[in-house]
Design an enzyme around this catalytic site. Sequence first.
Site, PDB file in Angstrom:
ATOM      1  N   SER A 223      12.945 -39.869  69.189  1.00 29.50           N
ATOM      2  CA  SER A 223      12.197 -41.022  69.668  1.00 29.50           C
ATOM      3  C   SER A 223      11.587 -41.731  68.474  1.00 29.50           C
ATOM      4  O   SER A 223      12.241 -41.846  67.440  1.00 29.50           O
ATOM      5  CB  SER A 223      11.140 -40.534  70.655  1.00 29.50           C
TER       6      SER A 223
ATOM      7  N   HIS B 183      15.090 -42.478  72.677  1.00 29.85           N
ATOM      8  CA  HIS B 183      14.289 -43.463  73.406  1.00 29.85           C
ATOM      9  C   HIS B 183      14.568 -44.830  72.815  1.00 29.85           C
ATOM     10  O   HIS B 183      14.673 -44.983  71.610  1.00 29.85           O
ATOM     11  CB  HIS B 183      12.800 -43.140  73.280  1.00 29.85           C
TER      12      HIS B 183
ATOM     13  N   ASP C  53       8.704 -35.625  75.705  1.00 25.54           N
ATOM     14  CA  ASP C  53      10.056 -35.596  76.261  1.00 25.54           C
ATOM     15  C   ASP C  53      10.964 -34.809  75.316  1.00 25.54           C
ATOM     16  O   ASP C  53      10.944 -35.022  74.114  1.00 25.54           O
ATOM     17  CB  ASP C  53      10.567 -37.037  76.415  1.00 25.54           C
TER      18      ASP C  53
END
Lengths: 274, 197
Positions: free
Chosen positions: B18, B45, B138
């Site tokens: 991310s 992401h 995440d």
Amino acid sequence: MVQDIDIADLKRITELVYTKYGYDFRNYAMSSFKRRMLRILELKNLNVESLLKKINEQPAFINEFLDELTVNVTEMFRDPGFWRIIRDEIIPGILLNHKQFKIWHAGCSSGEEVLSMAILLKEMGIESDVTLYATDLDVNILEKAKQGVYPAKNMELNEKNYVRFEGKKSLKEYYREENGKAIFHRELLQNVTFRKHDLVKGEIFNKFDLILCRNVMIYFNQTLQNEVLKKFHESLFKYGYLAIGSKESLIWCDIANRFLVVNNEEKVYKKIKD
Amino acid sequence: MDKYNLNNTYKAVVIGGSAGSFQGIVKILAQLPKNFPLPIIMCLHRLKHVRNGFVEALSLKSTLQVVEPFDKESIKKGIVYLAPSNYHMSIELGNHFAMSTEEMVNNSRPAIDITLGTAGYVYRDKLIGILLSGANRDGGLGMKHIKDKGGLTIVQEPTECMIDTMPKAALALTKIDHVLKIDQIVDFLKELEKHYK
Ligand SMILES: C[S@@+](CC[C@H](N)C(=O)[O-])C[C@H]1O[C@@H](n2cnc3c(N)ncnc32)[C@H](O)[C@@H]1O
């Protein structure tokens, strides 16, 4: 994700739902289907046995079950580039041959896609020449679609998409806000027929110039995708259009050669062979 | 001696990242052996409504082809797969992808937990999972899932991460096999490739 459910248990659930209620989830894609089932167990605080019991003994539970099982996430003007193609190329193409025509939204969910179409048609000035059919398996979500009322907090994203679609106005002109809800003008939906329809059963109920089935077949395995594509083929006039989601593809399907790719980026196909 | 104790039975490499992972990914992709023997499946992401540009940016320096797969596309070795924007990307039994528009998970779609978790389920101990820099949690559960199924797990050395929340979440949830810097991850992947010759 930590908690898990066996394929054997998933099969017991799908078999029961099928034999008792006739909904056939046996050919749904396993990964998302499993997550949905785990989610239902968690939401309803059930285990596999108590879920089976509930499905078996409480027929009223089935609609709620279907509502949770299906993925209803949607937005207005999802993929604005797609909607520009519909407005600037596909619909003008249809209009060359028919002044009046029909569109089918298969798997319309809470109706954002249908409303987007209604607005697009209105801005083209042809709203009274087009009949829309909006169908879904999930009757609870169809009820929402008929209302055309959405949480106001969703409107930021819808507005953004509308701007990128390059609509003629501001999306605000199509709804009023009340108590945190965006209430769309009723007349937008006056040419829309909402009805329950199960793509797996595949009843043919009309013929169309344009079918949108976006982000629905991703929940099916390839066997079922093939079956459903045949039904769409049958439901389209020759030279009618089929639009699927931007990350779906027809190229693996048995009857792919009966369609021509009209726009590969936005996944619009045209039926060229009966 | 091979310090990572590798073998040639792995079937896939899956990478999550991310905020702050882009440079690292580019560095990895630029140095991968040309005939890398496994598929590389990435869930990063990304901006929700920017559909284009990311594959192109990653392709610039990559030695392997980078693609955003379609729903039900088969997974092939030597290709780098990137989860598309606004879809969750799962691995299905039968070695293909499945897309979905389910609710966001950890505020993300695509969610790394979903890609990693389903990859762990399908590939079991034949999977290598790598989690890089990132600003939310995440991927932590996904890494645990991979580990629980017997897969090999690697996180980027937190001190090297621009934001270390993601690798730290994984470290807190499971016993990660290797904590490596980007250069070491590149070495690891080169080492892995040798076992397939
Ligand atoms: C993610 S929504 C798609 C909404 C919209 N078309 C879009 O792209 O944003 C998927 C919808 O497909 C419906 N669906 C799933 N299985 C179906 C079936 N067998 N027959 C009809 N609709 C189905 C679900 O109830 C859900 O509302």
